[in-house]
Write an enzyme that holds these catalytic residues in place. Structure first.
Site, PDB file in Angstrom:
ATOM      1  N   GLU A  33      86.636 -15.665   6.826  1.00 25.23           N
ATOM      2  CA  GLU A  33      86.291 -15.418   5.430  1.00 25.23           C
ATOM      3  C   GLU A  33      84.833 -15.745   5.130  1.00 25.23           C
ATOM      4  O   GLU A  33      84.159 -15.016   4.411  1.00 25.23           O
ATOM      5  CB  GLU A  33      87.208 -16.229   4.500  1.00 25.23           C
ATOM      6  CG  GLU A  33      88.656 -15.769   4.494  1.00 25.23           C
ATOM      7  CD  GLU A  33      88.824 -14.341   3.994  1.00 25.23           C
ATOM      8  OE1 GLU A  33      87.881 -13.792   3.390  1.00 25.23           O
ATOM      9  OE2 GLU A  33      89.898 -13.761   4.205  1.00 25.23           O
ATOM     10  N   TYR A 116      86.726 -17.128  -4.433  1.00 24.02           N
ATOM     11  CA  TYR A 116      87.319 -16.104  -3.576  1.00 24.02           C
ATOM     12  C   TYR A 116      87.869 -16.704  -2.278  1.00 24.02           C
ATOM     13  O   TYR A 116      89.029 -16.474  -1.901  1.00 24.02           O
ATOM     14  CB  TYR A 116      86.314 -14.989  -3.237  1.00 24.02           C
ATOM     15  CG  TYR A 116      86.812 -14.216  -2.045  1.00 24.02           C
ATOM     16  CD1 TYR A 116      87.839 -13.298  -2.192  1.00 24.02           C
ATOM     17  CD2 TYR A 116      86.344 -14.499  -0.759  1.00 24.02           C
ATOM     18  CE1 TYR A 116      88.378 -12.650  -1.091  1.00 24.02           C
ATOM     19  CE2 TYR A 116      86.879 -13.860   0.336  1.00 24.02           C
ATOM     20  CZ  TYR A 116      87.887 -12.944   0.165  1.00 24.02           C
ATOM     21  OH  TYR A 116      88.441 -12.332   1.249  1.00 24.02           O
ATOM     22  N   ASP A 134      87.586  -9.888  -4.527  1.00 24.31           N
ATOM     23  CA  ASP A 134      86.325  -9.629  -3.835  1.00 24.31           C
ATOM     24  C   ASP A 134      85.794  -8.265  -4.288  1.00 24.31           C
ATOM     25  O   ASP A 134      86.330  -7.663  -5.218  1.00 24.31           O
ATOM     26  CB  ASP A 134      86.525  -9.675  -2.314  1.00 24.31           C
ATOM     27  CG  ASP A 134      87.266  -8.444  -1.814  1.00 24.31           C
ATOM     28  OD1 ASP A 134      88.010  -7.838  -2.603  1.00 24.31           O
ATOM     29  OD2 ASP A 134      87.093  -8.076  -0.640  1.00 24.31           O
TER      30      ASP A 134
END
Length: 348
Positions: A33, A116, A134
């Site tokens: 991520e 996020y 996102d």
DNA sequence: AAGCCGGGGGA
DNA sequence: TCCCCAGGCTT
């Protein structure tokens, strides 16, 4: 079928095979991520593979030096991600005994983990019902529900987060979150999406209003700044040079480069020699030659760097120089790495 | 709220 | 050339 059911159904058929797909190991998901923040999947994959191979567990990353981490990150950009990655690895190792927090709030406390990323890790690894928002999700929601708010306005951010929470599938959050992002990346693409082939086209507001091309809305971006970089490429008789570390705030923090003279415009030979003289160098000069008569323009999203590399030949080095081979082991910006490659090709 | 932070790829 | 990319931090 409602929105989330369609997304889940589409995802089941169309999901890509990715190195971290299927894993619920928070270390691997966190790594992927952070690497993928503002970065395309295809660009991030080789970096992800390098990192998991070099640092199989979070403790391995924590024990590395920051320079080593930056070197592995070299070329990916947004280097604060690498510095924060390293700091967060230390936090997990030293404060959490090597075990990642399993809540949204706990994850949010890690450096480099924002709303996020905390939502992504919590949902993918621990099935915590937090919606991810996102760039893909903004686009999908803005089009499907016909939302007119700018995705980078304060009101827009709040609205989309709330909307995302309302339409998510709480019971299957792990697949739903990955599904809506994948749907945005593959089907509901930014430019010229193939709406004919979209399973959600019948109920898509943007398609019915012929607004697919102008949604999502986004506030204007910042304007680019032009800067003039003059790098001093010392070359001593024994083939050594000098690198220094960038300090303070700004681009490429903690990365290495040649000694830099920044000017407000392109410098002539005499102009450079004057500025070079002001540095009070105590080196034994042999010659000063401009390596690239035409400035190299290094374009970043917010700066254009007009760069000249001045090859300064000297006799002996009073300072601690390094060889050009050794220079390759330092974390450097792409601009410097590119120069090192072409310089070695033409000089050695 | 706005600015800053990289580099690459697609149209 | 412009825009976007599995955003976050600082001011």
């Amino acid at each position: 079928m409602n929105f989330s059911e369609e997304i889940l159904k589409w995802y089941q058929v169309n999901k890509r095979s990715l190195p971290w797909r299927g894993s619920t190991d928070p270390y691997k998901i966190w790594l992927s991520e952070v690497i993928l923040q503002q970065t395309r999947v295809v660009q991030g994959i080789p970096y992800y593979l390098k990192f998991v191979e070099t640092y199989p567990e979070v403790g391995d990353l924590a024990r590395a030096s920051e320079a080593e981490v930056l070197k592995l990150w070299q070329g990916l950009g947004y280097y604060s991600r690498a510095r924060n990655l390293h700091a967060a690895a230390k936090m997990v190792s030293e404060q959490y005994g090597g075990v990642f927090p399993e809540t949204y709030g706990g994850l949010l406390g890690l450096k480099g983990v924002g709303d996020y990323t905390a939502s992504a890790i919590a949902s993918i690894c621990f099935n915590v019902p937090e919606p991810v928002v996102d760039g893909n999700v903004y686009r999908v929601l803005a089009r499907y529900f016909g939302v007119d708010l700018a995705i980078n306005s304060t009101e827009g951010v709040k609205y989309f987060k709330k909307l995302a929470r309302e339409v998510m599938d709480v019971g299957r959050i792990r697949d739903y979150n990955q599904g809506i992002m994948e749907f945005g990346a593959i089907q509901c693409v930014p430019k010229s999406p193939d709406c004919e082939a979209c399973p959600l086209s019948e109920s898509c507001v943007a398609l019915q209003m012929k607004r697919v091309g102008d949604l999502p809305l986004k506030l204007k971006k910042t304007k680019v700044r032009s800067r003039y970089f003059n790098y001093i490429v010392f070359v001593s008789k024994d083939g050594r040079t000098v690198l220094e570390q960038r300090k303070g705030k700004g681009i490429w923090e903690n990365l290495w480069q040649f000694p830099l003279i920044e000017s407000t415009q392109k410098l002539s030979q005499s102009g450079f020699e004057r500025r070079f003289g002001e540095l009070n160098q105590t080196v034994d000069l042999v010659s000063i030659d401009l390596f690239n008569p035409e400035a190299i323009v290094h374009k970043l999203s917010h700066q254009h760097l007009y760069t000249s590399f001045w090859v300064v030949r000297t006799k002996e080095f009073p300072m601690d120089g390094i060889s050009f081979e050794e220079a390759d082991t330092y974390p450097v910006p792409v601009l410097i790495a590119d120069f090192l490659r072409s310089f070695k090709k033409s000089y050695f």
